[in-house]
Enzyme design. Structure first.
Site, mmCIF file in Angstrom:
data_model
loop_
_atom_site.group_PDB
_atom_site.id
_atom_site.type_symbol
_atom_site.label_atom_id
_atom_site.label_comp_id
_atom_site.label_asym_id
_atom_site.label_seq_id
_atom_site.Cartn_x
_atom_site.Cartn_y
_atom_site.Cartn_z
ATOM 1 N N GLU A 40 0.814 -1.217 0.000
ATOM 2 C CA GLU A 40 0.000 0.000 0.000
ATOM 3 C C GLU A 40 0.844 1.261 0.000
ATOM 4 O O GLU A 40 1.831 1.351 0.728
ATOM 5 C CB GLU A 40 -0.902 -0.024 1.242
ATOM 6 C CG GLU A 40 -2.235 0.645 1.028
ATOM 7 C CD GLU A 40 -3.095 -0.128 0.037
ATOM 8 O OE1 GLU A 40 -3.017 0.190 -1.172
ATOM 9 O OE2 GLU A 40 -3.821 -1.043 0.457
ATOM 10 N N ILE A 71 2.766 2.324 -2.247
ATOM 11 C CA ILE A 71 4.117 2.219 -2.817
ATOM 12 C C ILE A 71 4.083 2.183 -4.343
ATOM 13 O O ILE A 71 5.125 2.162 -4.978
ATOM 14 C CB ILE A 71 4.916 1.027 -2.233
ATOM 15 C CG1 ILE A 71 4.219 -0.311 -2.476
ATOM 16 C CG2 ILE A 71 5.172 1.217 -0.747
ATOM 17 C CD1 ILE A 71 5.073 -1.505 -2.062
ATOM 18 N N SER A 111 -13.827 2.929 -7.207
ATOM 19 C CA SER A 111 -14.967 3.220 -8.073
ATOM 20 C C SER A 111 -14.560 4.190 -9.192
ATOM 21 O O SER A 111 -15.024 4.069 -10.325
ATOM 22 C CB SER A 111 -16.146 3.772 -7.264
ATOM 23 O OG SER A 111 -15.725 4.795 -6.405
ATOM 24 N N SER A 112 -13.659 5.125 -8.903
ATOM 25 C CA SER A 112 -13.278 6.061 -9.971
ATOM 26 C C SER A 112 -12.471 5.365 -11.069
ATOM 27 O O SER A 112 -12.697 5.616 -12.259
ATOM 28 C CB SER A 112 -12.555 7.278 -9.418
ATOM 29 O OG SER A 112 -11.569 6.888 -8.511
ATOM 30 N N GLU A 170 -6.493 10.534 -14.674
ATOM 31 C CA GLU A 170 -6.693 10.819 -13.241
ATOM 32 C C GLU A 170 -5.626 11.803 -12.728
ATOM 33 O O GLU A 170 -5.922 12.715 -11.973
ATOM 34 C CB GLU A 170 -6.671 9.520 -12.430
ATOM 35 C CG GLU A 170 -6.761 9.744 -10.943
ATOM 36 C CD GLU A 170 -7.975 9.123 -10.259
ATOM 37 O OE1 GLU A 170 -8.687 8.321 -10.886
ATOM 38 O OE2 GLU A 170 -8.199 9.462 -9.082
ATOM 39 N N ASP A 222 -4.533 0.898 -9.334
ATOM 40 C CA ASP A 222 -5.981 0.672 -9.422
ATOM 41 C C ASP A 222 -6.420 0.411 -10.862
ATOM 42 O O ASP A 222 -7.173 -0.537 -11.136
ATOM 43 C CB ASP A 222 -6.752 1.891 -8.885
ATOM 44 C CG ASP A 222 -6.401 2.190 -7.444
ATOM 45 O OD1 ASP A 222 -5.768 1.346 -6.799
ATOM 46 O OD2 ASP A 222 -6.763 3.282 -6.981
#
Ligand code: GLA
Length: 384
Positions: free
Chosen positions: A32, A34, A125-126, A158, A170
């Site tokens: 997480e 990283i 979700s994005s 993004e 993601d």
């Protein structure tokens, strides 16, 4: 779900959708904060996600509708767009803008989105809206982009259009997921490997703290900036490109290059989390779920104390998990500051776990969490 979205599409646009696409959300099993430091991460796609029903139109507009939000947008086809406000349609619009910037020819579309993921809960979700849009446009306009390219385009949108300095994790996870597999992704080289994610007699529980993630974007960007600052200090003496080029041992020898206690804690999280991912790969490959679970707890501890992106709600969940006989590992997942935890819970004790967690969390925090379980699922796809 498919029939419902078709029905709504007909009502809104008075015609049939040409295609239905689906993009799953993701959880990160370990690794997480990283990805933007060139580290290794291990996410998997889940089974909940976002649907898109879409048809070409002849009025040269993008008509954006979403069953989860009241805001709509009807935008004439242009050669580029910029962000307007904070509404949801900026996410697909950013991707459209990115594709146009890269010279791809597009045409007007009627688009209806619907998601069954808790929104803004750290399950990406994005990213689902971005990758879903990129995937749909790639298929409909025959753009010949690979899934990896679609993930990179979505991340760029993004970063530049939405203004969040996120890494690639993601978008990559939701584009590339495979059922029953975790993805080991090297965020420096974007090379990856599928790792069998066999949870045996355990289930992967996802626990939504229901804590609103206010300020999450600005705190996220602040962590990103702190890592950049620390890297600059380390680079004065060390020939590294990214924080994850350092092992924990190398960092401990050189931590005097950082004359700031907070930055030192941030780097210690980054380098130790990257090593935990390597250990986690070994644990999964050896079928040692107990050790994998211990690494999850250790990851949470580091995110709480060194990286400081947890919070009392997520900590309460992990504490309850720790005291439950039958949960072998738990941690916050995603950016933090609220959102979700994941936990490995013995199958036969899941109902008991849900009940205990519901009661203790509600009495500690004042409102209830949401608990569901998921398998590792496939990435973005057309639903026939
Ligand atoms: C968010 C970002 C990802 C990653 C995680 C933290 O989900 O979008 O790129 O940085 O936070 O690991």
């Amino acid at each position: 779900m498919k029939n419902e979205i078709i029905k709504e599409f007909r009502k809104l646009f008075h015609k049939e959708p040409e295609y239905i696409y689906f993009c799953p959300g993701r959880v990160n099993l370990i690794g997480e904060h990283i990805d933007y430091n060139g580290g290794n991460v291990m996410p998997c796609a889940i089974t909940l996600g976002t649907y898109l029903a879409v048809s070409r139109n002849i009025d040269k507009h993008f008509h954006f509708r979403c069953l989860n939000f009241p805001e709509v947008a009807d935008l004439h086809l242009q050669s580029s767009y910029s962000k307007t406000g904070k509404q949801w349609f900026n996410y697909p619009l950013g991707v459209i803008n990115q594709l146009l910037n890269e010279g791809h020819g597009l045409a007007g579309l009627d688009m209806l989105y619907y998601g069954n993921l808790p929104i803004g809960a750290g399950l990406s979700s994005s990213a689902t809206i971005e990758v879903l849009t990129a995937f749909a446009l790639n298929e409909m306009f025959l753009l010949s982009l690979t899934r990896k390219e679609l993930a990179l385009i979505s991340q760029k949108s993004e970063n530049e259009f939405i203004g969040v300095s996120c890494g690639i994790m993601d978008q990559f996870a939701v584009a590339m997921g495979q059922s029953n597999k975790a993805i080991l992704l090297n965020c420096d080289t974007v090379e990856f490997e599928y790792i069998p994610f066999d949870t045996k007699e355990y289930v992967l529980a996802i626990i939504n703290s229901n804590k609103q993630r206010t300020l999450a974007e600005s705190k996220y960007n602040e962590r990103f900036a702190q890592c950049g600052e620390a890297l600059k200090m380390l680079k004065q003496k060390l020939s590294i490109r990214q924080l994850c080029d350092l092992s924990v041992a190398d960092f401990e020898i050189n931590n005097n290059l950082i004359n700031d206690l907070i930055l030192e804690k941030r780097v210690l999280h980054v380098v130790s989390e990257n090593e935990r991912v390597k250990d986690a790969v070994k644990a999964l490959k050896n079928g040692d779920l107990d050790f994998f679970g211990k690494l999850m707890f250790a990851s949470h501890q580091s995110l709480k104390e060194l990286y400081e992106v947890s919070g009392k709600e997520l900590d309460a969940i992990v504490d309850i998990c720790k005291s439950f006989n039958g949960c072998i590992g738990a941690r916050m997942t995603g950016a933090g500051f609220g959102g979700c935890c994941i936990a490995l819970v013995e199958n036969s004790k899941l109902e008991d776990f849900k009940e205990k967690l519901m009661l203790s969390y509600t009495s500690k925090i004042g409102y209830a969490p949401e608990i569901f379980s998921s398998l590792a699922g496939d990435g973005v796809r057309e639903i026939k």
